[in-house]
Design an enzyme around this catalytic site. Structure first.
Site, PDB file in Angstrom:
ATOM      1  N   ASN A   9       1.215  -1.468   0.013  1.00 46.46           N
ATOM      2  CA  ASN A   9      -0.190   0.008   0.342  1.00 46.46           C
ATOM      3  C   ASN A   9       0.840   1.401  -0.166  1.00 46.46           C
ATOM      4  OD1 ASN A   9      -1.557   2.106   0.494  1.00 46.46           O
ATOM      5  ND2 ASN A   9      -2.630   1.204   2.136  1.00 46.46           N
ATOM      6  N   ARG A  90      -2.639  -1.934  -3.604  1.00 47.35           N
ATOM      7  CA  ARG A  90      -4.273  -1.381  -3.165  1.00 47.35           C
ATOM      8  C   ARG A  90      -3.885  -0.222  -4.067  1.00 47.35           C
ATOM      9  NH1 ARG A  90      -4.983   3.049   1.125  1.00 47.35           N
ATOM     10  NH2 ARG A  90      -7.301   3.173   0.908  1.00 47.35           N
ATOM     11  N   HIS A 179     -13.329   2.542   0.272  1.00 43.66           N
ATOM     12  CA  HIS A 179     -13.048   1.553   0.952  1.00 43.66           C
ATOM     13  C   HIS A 179     -13.395  -0.054   0.862  1.00 43.66           C
ATOM     14  CE1 HIS A 179     -13.240   4.606   4.541  1.00 43.66           C
ATOM     15  NE2 HIS A 179     -11.394   4.716   4.027  1.00 43.66           N
ATOM     16  N   ARG A 240     -11.483  15.269   7.710  1.00 43.99           N
ATOM     17  CA  ARG A 240     -12.691  16.052   6.138  1.00 43.99           C
ATOM     18  C   ARG A 240     -14.415  15.779   7.219  1.00 43.99           C
ATOM     19  NH1 ARG A 240     -11.474  10.335   3.284  1.00 43.99           N
ATOM     20  NH2 ARG A 240      -9.302  10.010   4.135  1.00 43.99           N
ATOM     21  N   GLU A 383      -7.702  -5.079   5.845  1.00 49.52           N
ATOM     22  CA  GLU A 383      -7.602  -5.340   4.777  1.00 49.52           C
ATOM     23  C   GLU A 383      -6.584  -6.140   3.302  1.00 49.52           C
ATOM     24  OE1 GLU A 383      -8.736  -0.584   3.524  1.00 49.52           O
ATOM     25  OE2 GLU A 383      -8.693  -1.063   5.201  1.00 49.52           O
TER      26      GLU A 383
END
Ligand code: AMP
Length: 397
Positions: A9, A90, A179, A240, A383
């Site tokens: 990643n 990813r 996601h 965010r 993940e």
């Protein structure tokens, strides 16, 4: 043949890696290289032998991956012994082009490069990780696992914004969702926990980490999700804003003279919990809230209220709901968030058991009462395992 996959990643200044047994999810080793290109970098490598931390200069992503390979040789386990089968990457944005993971070749790289305007912070870093890994592991097949792919099953009425049609047709402006790897993994695990067939289950997944997103999953397929063209829309996050009146940026430009970049930065990096309470880390926010800090209390309330609104909306989208599932750093660990977000929803068949909710246990578990019509679950996301599984599926297809 081993089932070991190297999962990468790559971020703009970091590279996370792990070697995962795709059949069990067991990590053989994992690590994080941070502050790439920033003078003094930091590399943490975790293996069965323990954890080693090194500070060193890491000018490029190639140096970062070389540092990881050195750590495997120095601290184990040896990559040769692990007998890697493939590398899984990813990749944040796969646009409308990728509805599943895909083998990396020059054509895929060109397509992911074309998608850079949709994810200017993420896709270039992901591409750099791919470039470097292809150079260092030229004999291994490499697979791209897209954050957006799981949500490609959204129907047009869910992914279409009510804007001039040429925005979508000419510029790809629509909801993509992110996601996806986590939403996919967690919805499958929920079915396993409930001993139900995923194709026969309606689930609302709440991924609450630094980034936060909700999804409605019908029979294993995502039919609605809270993030949009970018990962800014939807729930309140660490830094965010999530949803806001789309007129606000124009107002800020007209009234305060803010530039596009200033607004983008404010909404992505200085809003959410940080904007409201000066703190984006949920553990810190919880400490402030425990001392009755007013801003932290309001931030918590805004955060949970937004989650509740999405649960209500997705309940209506799905019609019937079998489970609400909490995952990621906050979702897995904050009993307060889970309780506050679903409080008073008994008429919807959702009843949390306070003792189960606050029990100091980890792992996938049910936190609703036995009589709750809708199961409320906590399912740790993984993940890396999902990326490893999808990588092997592609490689062996
Ligand atoms: P993630 O992006 O999934 O790694 O989640 C990161 C977020 O989870 C951060 O805001 C952390 O503060 C939060 N988090 C991690 N552990 C806990 C915990 N035990 N209690 C509350 N929040 C936590």
């Amino acid at each position: 043949m081993s089932d070991h996959v190297l999962v990468i990643n790559a971020g703009s200044s970091s590279l996370k890696y792990s070697v995962v047994d795709a059949s069990t999810g067991e990590p053989a080793a994992a690590g994080l290289v941070e502050r790439i290109g920033e003078g003094e970098g930091r590399h943490v490598h975790r293996s069965p032998a323990g954890e080693t931390e090194t500070t060193l200069s890491i000018p490029t992503h190639e140096d970062a991956l070389r540092s990881a390979m050195d750590a495997f040789e120095a601290d184990g386990p040896s990559l040769a012994d692990l007998d890697l089968e493939a590398v899984g990457h990813r990749v944040v944005h796969g646009g409308s082009r990728f509805s599943a993971s895909a083998l990396i070749d020059d054509a895929l790289i060109a397509e992911v490069t074309d998608l850079v305007p949709l994810a200017p912070l993420h896709n270039p870093a992901n591409l750099e990780g791919i470039r470097v890994a292809r150079g260092l592991f030229p004999d291994l097949p490499q697979v791209a696992v897209f954050d957006t792919a799981f949500h490609q099953t959204l129907p047009p009425h869910a992914y279409t914004y009510a804007v001039p049609t040429d925005w979508l047709e000419d510029h790809g402006i629509r909801r993509y969702g992110f996601h996806g790897t986590s939403h996919s993994f967690v919805s499958q695990e929920a079915a396993r926990l409930l001993v139900r067939d995923p194709s026969d289950l309606n689930v609302i997944v709440l991924h609450l980490g630094n980034g936060c997103s909700a999804s409605a999953v019908r029979g294993g397929r995502s039919v609605e999700t809270s993030m949009g063209l970018t990962p800014l829309e939807g729930l309140v996050m660490g830094t965010r804003s999530g949803d806001l009146d789309p007129a606000i940026p124009a107002y800020l430009t007209r009234e305060l003279g803010m530039s596009v970049d200033e607004i983008d930065h404010a909404l992505n990096s200085a809003s959410g919990l940080r904007g409201l309470a000066g703190e984006n880390d949920f553990r810190e926010l919880s400490r402030l809230r425990a001392s009755n800090d007013e801003r932290a209390c309001l931030a918590f309330d805004v955060y949970c209220h937004r989650i509740r609104k999405y649960v209500g909306a997705y309940y209506a989208v799905l019609g019937t709901v079998d489970a609400v599932v909490f995952t990621a750093g906050v979702g897995e660990n904050s009993a307060d968030v889970r309780a506050a977000s679903l409080d008073g929803l008994e008429r919807l068949g959702i009843t949390i058991d306070p003792d189960r909710n606050s029990a100091p246990v980890t792992g996938a578990r049910r936190i609703s009462t036995d009589g709750s019509e809708v199961a409320v679950l906590v399912v740790p996301t993984n993940e890396e395992w999902q990326i490893a599984r999808e990588t092997l599926t592609v490689v062996r297809a």
